[in-house]
Design an enzyme around this catalytic site. Structure first.
Site, PDB file in Angstrom:
ATOM      1  CE1 TYR A 153       0.197   8.221  -6.609  1.00 25.01           C
ATOM      2  CE2 TYR A 153      -1.434   8.429  -8.122  1.00 25.01           C
ATOM      3  CZ  TYR A 153      -0.936   8.016  -6.994  1.00 25.01           C
ATOM      4  OH  TYR A 153      -2.041   7.273  -6.110  1.00 25.01           O
ATOM      5  N   GLY A 154       1.245   9.070 -12.413  1.00 27.40           N
ATOM      6  CA  GLY A 154       0.526   8.348 -13.205  1.00 27.40           C
ATOM      7  C   GLY A 154       1.446   7.063 -13.782  1.00 27.40           C
ATOM      8  CE  LYS A 206       0.218   4.567  -6.665  1.00 21.88           C
ATOM      9  NZ  LYS A 206       0.520   3.683  -5.610  1.00 21.88           N
ATOM     10  CG  ASN A 229      -1.485   1.277   1.602  1.00 20.95           C
ATOM     11  OD1 ASN A 229      -2.458   1.744   0.877  1.00 20.95           O
ATOM     12  ND2 ASN A 229      -0.890   2.074   2.546  1.00 20.95           N
ATOM     13  CB  THR A 274      -5.548   9.852   2.608  1.00 21.24           C
ATOM     14  OG1 THR A 274      -5.115   9.902   1.213  1.00 21.24           O
ATOM     15  CG2 THR A 274      -6.408   8.567   2.451  1.00 21.24           C
TER      16      THR A 274
HETATM   17  P1  NDP Z   1      -0.947   8.527   2.723  1.00 25.07           P
HETATM   18  O1  NDP Z   1      -0.137   9.664   2.225  1.00 25.07           O
HETATM   19  O2  NDP Z   1      -2.319   8.959   3.729  1.00 25.07           O
HETATM   20  O3  NDP Z   1      -0.414   7.402   3.230  1.00 25.07           O
HETATM   21  C1  NDP Z   1       0.812   6.852   2.600  1.00 25.07           C
HETATM   22  C2  NDP Z   1       1.428   5.982   3.455  1.00 25.07           C
HETATM   23  O4  NDP Z   1       2.375   5.451   2.631  1.00 25.07           O
HETATM   24  C3  NDP Z   1       1.837   6.377   4.726  1.00 25.07           C
HETATM   25  O5  NDP Z   1       1.886   5.361   5.975  1.00 25.07           O
HETATM   26  C4  NDP Z   1       3.422   6.499   4.412  1.00 25.07           C
HETATM   27  O6  NDP Z   1       4.192   6.809   5.564  1.00 25.07           O
HETATM   28  C5  NDP Z   1       3.475   5.343   3.743  1.00 25.07           C
HETATM   29  N1  NDP Z   1       4.815   5.494   2.931  1.00 25.07           N
HETATM   30  C6  NDP Z   1       5.336   6.368   2.139  1.00 25.07           C
HETATM   31  N2  NDP Z   1       6.364   6.074   1.847  1.00 25.07           N
HETATM   32  C7  NDP Z   1       6.940   4.714   2.500  1.00 25.07           C
HETATM   33  C8  NDP Z   1       8.170   4.211   2.406  1.00 25.07           C
HETATM   34  N3  NDP Z   1       9.379   4.525   1.935  1.00 25.07           N
HETATM   35  N4  NDP Z   1       8.170   3.065   3.431  1.00 25.07           N
HETATM   36  C9  NDP Z   1       7.048   2.691   4.133  1.00 25.07           C
HETATM   37  N5  NDP Z   1       5.900   3.280   3.994  1.00 25.07           N
HETATM   38  C10 NDP Z   1       5.885   4.531   3.500  1.00 25.07           C
HETATM   39  O7  NDP Z   1      -1.740   8.158   1.369  1.00 25.07           O
HETATM   40  P2  NDP Z   1      -3.017   6.992   1.148  1.00 25.07           P
HETATM   41  O8  NDP Z   1      -3.513   6.470   2.202  1.00 25.07           O
HETATM   42  O9  NDP Z   1      -4.084   7.964   0.429  1.00 25.07           O
HETATM   43  O10 NDP Z   1      -2.430   6.133   0.021  1.00 25.07           O
HETATM   44  C11 NDP Z   1      -2.203   4.982  -0.042  1.00 25.07           C
HETATM   45  C12 NDP Z   1      -1.953   4.216  -1.165  1.00 25.07           C
HETATM   46  O11 NDP Z   1      -3.189   4.421  -2.083  1.00 25.07           O
HETATM   47  C13 NDP Z   1      -0.876   4.787  -2.112  1.00 25.07           C
HETATM   48  O12 NDP Z   1      -0.294   3.594  -2.812  1.00 25.07           O
HETATM   49  C14 NDP Z   1      -1.620   5.740  -2.958  1.00 25.07           C
HETATM   50  O13 NDP Z   1      -1.022   5.836  -4.302  1.00 25.07           O
HETATM   51  C15 NDP Z   1      -2.832   4.764  -3.319  1.00 25.07           C
HETATM   52  N6  NDP Z   1      -4.036   5.751  -3.666  1.00 25.07           N
HETATM   53  C16 NDP Z   1      -4.625   6.497  -3.063  1.00 25.07           C
HETATM   54  C17 NDP Z   1      -5.704   7.500  -3.633  1.00 25.07           C
HETATM   55  C18 NDP Z   1      -6.511   8.268  -2.565  1.00 25.07           C
HETATM   56  O14 NDP Z   1      -7.382   8.898  -3.379  1.00 25.07           O
HETATM   57  N7  NDP Z   1      -6.077   8.643  -1.335  1.00 25.07           N
HETATM   58  C19 NDP Z   1      -6.358   7.060  -4.747  1.00 25.07           C
HETATM   59  C20 NDP Z   1      -5.430   6.006  -5.613  1.00 25.07           C
HETATM   60  C21 NDP Z   1      -4.643   5.386  -5.147  1.00 25.07           C
HETATM   61  P3  NDP Z   1       4.524   8.085   6.513  1.00 25.07           P
HETATM   62  O15 NDP Z   1       3.451   8.476   7.216  1.00 25.07           O
HETATM   63  O16 NDP Z   1       5.640   7.713   7.126  1.00 25.07           O
HETATM   64  O17 NDP Z   1       4.653   8.965   5.208  1.00 25.07           O
END
Ligand code: NDP
Length: 316
Positions: free
Chosen positions: A233-234, A237, A129, A272
């Site tokens: 980003y696109g 993914k 994720n 988020t």
């Molecule tokens: P958030 O920014 O809320 O959360 C992202 C999470 O990824 C955080 O826990 C962050 O940790 C963690 N993270 C980032 N880099 C690393 C790393 N190097 N190692 C471990 N953890 C890491 O984003 P979302 O919850 O919105 O996104 C979750 C996933 O869903 C992503 O892959 C995003 O691309 C995808 N997504 C989200 C959408 C949306 O509308 N929100 C739509 C489509 C896809 P930390 O807190 O330490 O930064």
């Protein structure tokens, strides 16, 4: 070859669980406490979620704690943020475990992989994720955004899979959180690139070369001439979705009897820190499709190697 190694490892771990009865015999010879703990963990199922400290990842952990029959690991790159998230889920009455895991840190990945191999003999559910996105208003140059975004979303996710896919047990489920933006961005690529990303014979090496080429072209602002869209980003993914399809095909070929299902998915547009407060879905709603894929029932053969949104296979 890669999967043959894992099949070998799996056979070893399968035989080690078969050996439980003979380990029982061994307990007469050695102190029982350590062995008892190991046997209990080895027989437990385990689910691992990256980026589990907030947003969609935390909601996935929360849902798995309620629905998955086994141990659930919230992993996070930052120990403090991870422990805090664990504490908040524990306070809500959920049983959750924590392990540090920074997908950008090769040492952190191997330490975690070794931990799950030693304690559980592998993993049953892996949800990749963790991801990042620059804000639209960010003024960092595109070249930098391309390099940094692909480093985490594509290259680090791939590193995770390099180390964890061989650990996925028979019947396992792998869910890679991609985005609907991957489909939109694919449609903005040149016809040549589109046909490679959609082809059944693209290899992981070719995909990785294409991702590297995008980053290189972006350094000189030549990515558009090269047929790429104006979205780091696109593109990252596109890489996640295509990689999921490649791994699914490889597993089908190299571990045909293991019934492992690998899919990419979109959680939807979710409120988020990444997507902001205007998004329509709550994190819990965003977790629905990833959790559905993580919990596909034993014996299911589909979806596998697909891009799934709203629990429905989408055209790639
Ligand atoms: P958030 O920014 O809320 O959360 C992202 C999470 O990824 C955080 O826990 C962050 O940790 C963690 N993270 C980032 N880099 C690393 C790393 N190097 N190692 C471990 N953890 C890491 O984003 P979302 O919850 O919105 O996104 C979750 C996933 O869903 C992503 O892959 C995003 O691309 C995808 N997504 C989200 C959408 C949306 O509308 N929100 C739509 C489509 C896809 P930390 O807190 O330490 O930064």
């Amino acid at each position: 070859m890669f999967f043959r190694v894992c099949a070998l490892r799996l056979r070893t771990s399968a035989s080690s669980s078969l050996l439980c009865s003979s380990v029982g015999f061994q307990q007469f010879l050695s102190p029982p406490l350590h062995n008892t703990t190991t046997i209990t963990s080895m027989s437990s199922k385990v689910a691992v979620v990256t980026g589990g400290n907030k947003g969609i990842g935390k909601a996935i952990v929360q849902a798995l704690c309620k629905e998955f029959q086994g141990d659930v690991y919230l992993t996070a790159r930052d120990e403090g943020r991870g422990q805090e998230a664990k504490a908040s889920l524990s306070a809500a009455g959920l049983k959750v475990h924590f392990h540090q895991l920074d997908i950008n840190d090769a040492g952190s990945i191997t330490r975690a992989a070794d931990y799950f191999k030693d304690k559980y003999g592998g993993v049953d559910v892996l949800v990749n994720n963790a991801g990042i996105a620059f804000k639209v208003a960010d003024t960092a140059p595109f070249s930098q955004q391309a390099e940094v975004t692909l480093r985490t979303n594509y290259f680090a996710t791939r590193d995770m899979l390099t180390h964890f896919l061989p650990l996925v047990k028979a019947g396992g489920r792998v869910v890679n959180v991609s985005s609907f933006v991957s489909v939109r961005s694919l449609n903005m690529c040149s016809p040549e690139l589109q046909s490679r990303f959609r082809s059944d014979d693209i290899s992981e090496d070719e995909l990785t070369q294409l991702m590297t080429r995008f980053v290189d072209l972006a350094k000189d602002d030549r990515h558009k001439q090269g047929g790429w869209p104006e979205t780091a980003y696109g593109v990252s993914k596109i890489g996640v979705t295509t990689l999921s399809m490649i791994h699914a095909r490889r597993l089908t070929k190299e571990r045909p009897n293991d019934q492992i299902l690998v899919n990419a998915c979109c959680p939807g547009w979710v409120r988020t820190d990444m997507a902001g407060p205007k998004a329509p879905k709550s994190p819990e709603e965003g977790a629905v499709t990833p959790v559905y894929l993580a919990l596909l029932p034993a014996g299911a053969s589909q979806p596998h190697g697909k891009f799934v949104s709203d629990k429905t296979v989408q055209t790639w």
